[in-house]
Design a protein around this motif. Structure first.
Motif, PDB file in Angstrom:
ATOM      1  N   THR A 142      44.608  48.259  34.726  1.00 35.55           N
ATOM      2  CA  THR A 142      44.591  49.107  36.093  1.00 35.55           C
ATOM      3  C   THR A 142      43.090  49.227  36.419  1.00 35.55           C
ATOM      4  O   THR A 142      42.230  48.594  35.034  1.00 35.55           O
ATOM      5  CB  THR A 142      44.843  50.885  35.927  1.00 35.55           C
ATOM      6  N   VAL A 143      42.391  49.274  37.633  1.00 39.83           N
ATOM      7  CA  VAL A 143      41.466  49.284  37.723  1.00 39.83           C
ATOM      8  C   VAL A 143      39.944  50.922  37.025  1.00 39.83           C
ATOM      9  O   VAL A 143      39.424  50.337  36.310  1.00 39.83           O
ATOM     10  CB  VAL A 143      40.763  50.416  38.916  1.00 39.83           C
ATOM     11  N   GLN A 144      41.412  51.669  36.360  1.00 40.79           N
ATOM     12  CA  GLN A 144      40.643  52.826  36.139  1.00 40.79           C
ATOM     13  C   GLN A 144      40.732  52.283  34.490  1.00 40.79           C
ATOM     14  O   GLN A 144      39.880  51.713  33.524  1.00 40.79           O
ATOM     15  CB  GLN A 144      41.691  54.170  35.380  1.00 40.79           C
ATOM     16  N   ASP A 145      41.426  51.082  33.354  1.00 38.42           N
ATOM     17  CA  ASP A 145      41.277  50.735  32.204  1.00 38.42           C
ATOM     18  C   ASP A 145      40.821  49.726  31.979  1.00 38.42           C
ATOM     19  O   ASP A 145      39.989  49.525  30.877  1.00 38.42           O
ATOM     20  CB  ASP A 145      43.346  49.385  31.756  1.00 38.42           C
ATOM     21  N   THR A 146      40.593  49.049  33.019  1.00 41.35           N
ATOM     22  CA  THR A 146      39.281  47.843  32.877  1.00 41.35           C
ATOM     23  C   THR A 146      38.242  48.257  33.603  1.00 41.35           C
ATOM     24  O   THR A 146      37.146  47.934  32.683  1.00 41.35           O
ATOM     25  CB  THR A 146      39.290  46.728  34.481  1.00 41.35           C
ATOM     26  N   ALA A 147      37.387  49.702  34.733  1.00 42.52           N
ATOM     27  CA  ALA A 147      36.690  50.283  33.753  1.00 42.52           C
ATOM     28  C   ALA A 147      35.900  50.406  32.167  1.00 42.52           C
ATOM     29  O   ALA A 147      35.017  50.383  31.690  1.00 42.52           O
ATOM     30  CB  ALA A 147      36.414  51.235  34.736  1.00 42.52           C
ATOM     31  N   ARG A 202      48.715  43.255  44.359  1.00 43.99           N
ATOM     32  CA  ARG A 202      50.657  43.038  44.855  1.00 43.99           C
ATOM     33  C   ARG A 202      50.297  44.922  45.386  1.00 43.99           C
ATOM     34  O   ARG A 202      50.186  45.533  45.291  1.00 43.99           O
ATOM     35  CB  ARG A 202      51.165  43.748  42.998  1.00 43.99           C
ATOM     36  N   SER A 203      50.862  44.678  46.567  1.00 47.95           N
ATOM     37  CA  SER A 203      50.646  45.472  47.160  1.00 47.95           C
ATOM     38  C   SER A 203      49.490  46.228  47.459  1.00 47.95           C
ATOM     39  O   SER A 203      48.351  45.327  47.855  1.00 47.95           O
ATOM     40  CB  SER A 203      52.375  46.386  47.065  1.00 47.95           C
ATOM     41  N   LEU A 260      45.459  46.798  41.942  1.00 48.48           N
ATOM     42  CA  LEU A 260      44.795  46.226  41.813  1.00 48.48           C
ATOM     43  C   LEU A 260      44.719  45.658  40.238  1.00 48.48           C
ATOM     44  O   LEU A 260      45.152  46.684  39.137  1.00 48.48           O
ATOM     45  CB  LEU A 260      43.134  45.916  41.411  1.00 48.48           C
ATOM     46  N   TYR A 261      45.723  44.775  39.737  1.00 42.11           N
ATOM     47  CA  TYR A 261      46.164  44.632  38.058  1.00 42.11           C
ATOM     48  C   TYR A 261      45.063  43.320  37.808  1.00 42.11           C
ATOM     49  O   TYR A 261      44.638  42.612  38.515  1.00 42.11           O
ATOM     50  CB  TYR A 261      47.328  43.881  38.056  1.00 42.11           C
ATOM     51  N   PHE A 262      44.483  43.369  36.849  1.00 47.99           N
ATOM     52  CA  PHE A 262      43.289  43.043  35.513  1.00 47.99           C
ATOM     53  C   PHE A 262      44.052  41.846  33.845  1.00 47.99           C
ATOM     54  O   PHE A 262      44.802  43.246  33.567  1.00 47.99           O
ATOM     55  CB  PHE A 262      42.411  43.797  35.520  1.00 47.99           C
ATOM     56  N   SER A 263      43.890  40.877  33.934  1.00 49.13           N
ATOM     57  CA  SER A 263      44.513  40.701  33.078  1.00 49.13           C
ATOM     58  C   SER A 263      43.147  40.400  31.979  1.00 49.13           C
ATOM     59  O   SER A 263      41.902  40.084  31.680  1.00 49.13           O
ATOM     60  CB  SER A 263      45.295  38.643  33.102  1.00 49.13           C
ATOM     61  N   ARG A 264      43.936  41.526  30.544  1.00 47.89           N
ATOM     62  CA  ARG A 264      42.575  41.757  29.465  1.00 47.89           C
ATOM     63  C   ARG A 264      42.170  40.138  29.236  1.00 47.89           C
ATOM     64  O   ARG A 264      40.897  39.902  29.056  1.00 47.89           O
ATOM     65  CB  ARG A 264      43.165  42.126  28.525  1.00 47.89           C
ATOM     66  N   LYS A 265      43.309  39.667  29.003  1.00 53.85           N
ATOM     67  CA  LYS A 265      42.784  37.543  28.454  1.00 53.85           C
ATOM     68  C   LYS A 265      41.654  37.087  29.528  1.00 53.85           C
ATOM     69  O   LYS A 265      40.274  36.758  28.585  1.00 53.85           O
ATOM     70  CB  LYS A 265      43.857  36.873  28.591  1.00 53.85           C
ATOM     71  N   GLU A 266      42.169  37.614  30.835  1.00 55.52           N
ATOM     72  CA  GLU A 266      40.639  36.823  31.125  1.00 55.52           C
ATOM     73  C   GLU A 266      39.887  37.817  31.700  1.00 55.52           C
ATOM     74  O   GLU A 266      38.422  36.664  31.941  1.00 55.52           O
ATOM     75  CB  GLU A 266      42.300  37.017  32.745  1.00 55.52           C
TER      76      GLU A 266
END
Length: 110
Positions: free
Chosen positions: A45-50, A74-75, A78-84
């Motif tokens: 998630t955005v928070q996890d990515t931060a 999605r709607s 925002l989702y982020f791929s850890r690999k990307e």
């Protein structure tokens, strides 16, 4: 009711068990070779990515709006791929002087 083994039957029973264990072991080894265990892609998630990038949440949103971060939407989420994200971070790696010099020498040889 279970069959009771006599002392005379023990060597045969142990041999059978050893063979069966060997067959099971071989089956497990073959299966693990056919299907290497792959971890499913982890979405953040955005928070996890931060937290993952050691940035603030507003900075993440800013980088997304500038198109700097790879993101999936999605709607309203925002989702982020850890690999990307790892590839994004590695993409910012600066070359060492030795690497630049080696690249320049290869270019000049051509």
């Amino acid at each position: 009711m279970k069959e009771i083994l006599t002392f005379d039957q023990l060597p045969t029973a142990v041999t059978m068990l050893t063979q069966e264990i060997s067959e099971l072991k071989q089956l497990l080894l073959n299966k693990s070779r056919q299907h290497p265990t792959e971890q499913p892609e982890q979405l953040l998630t955005v928070q996890d990515t931060a937290v993952f990038l050691s940035l603030s949440v507003p900075t993440i949103y800013s980088k997304v709006s500038k198109g700097e971060l790879p993101v999936m939407k999605r709607s309203k989420r925002l989702y982020f791929s850890r690999k990307e994200l790892l590839e994004y971070v590695k993409g910012g790696r600066q070359q060492t002087n030795a690497e630049i010099e080696s690249e320049a020498n290869l270019y000049l040889k051509k």
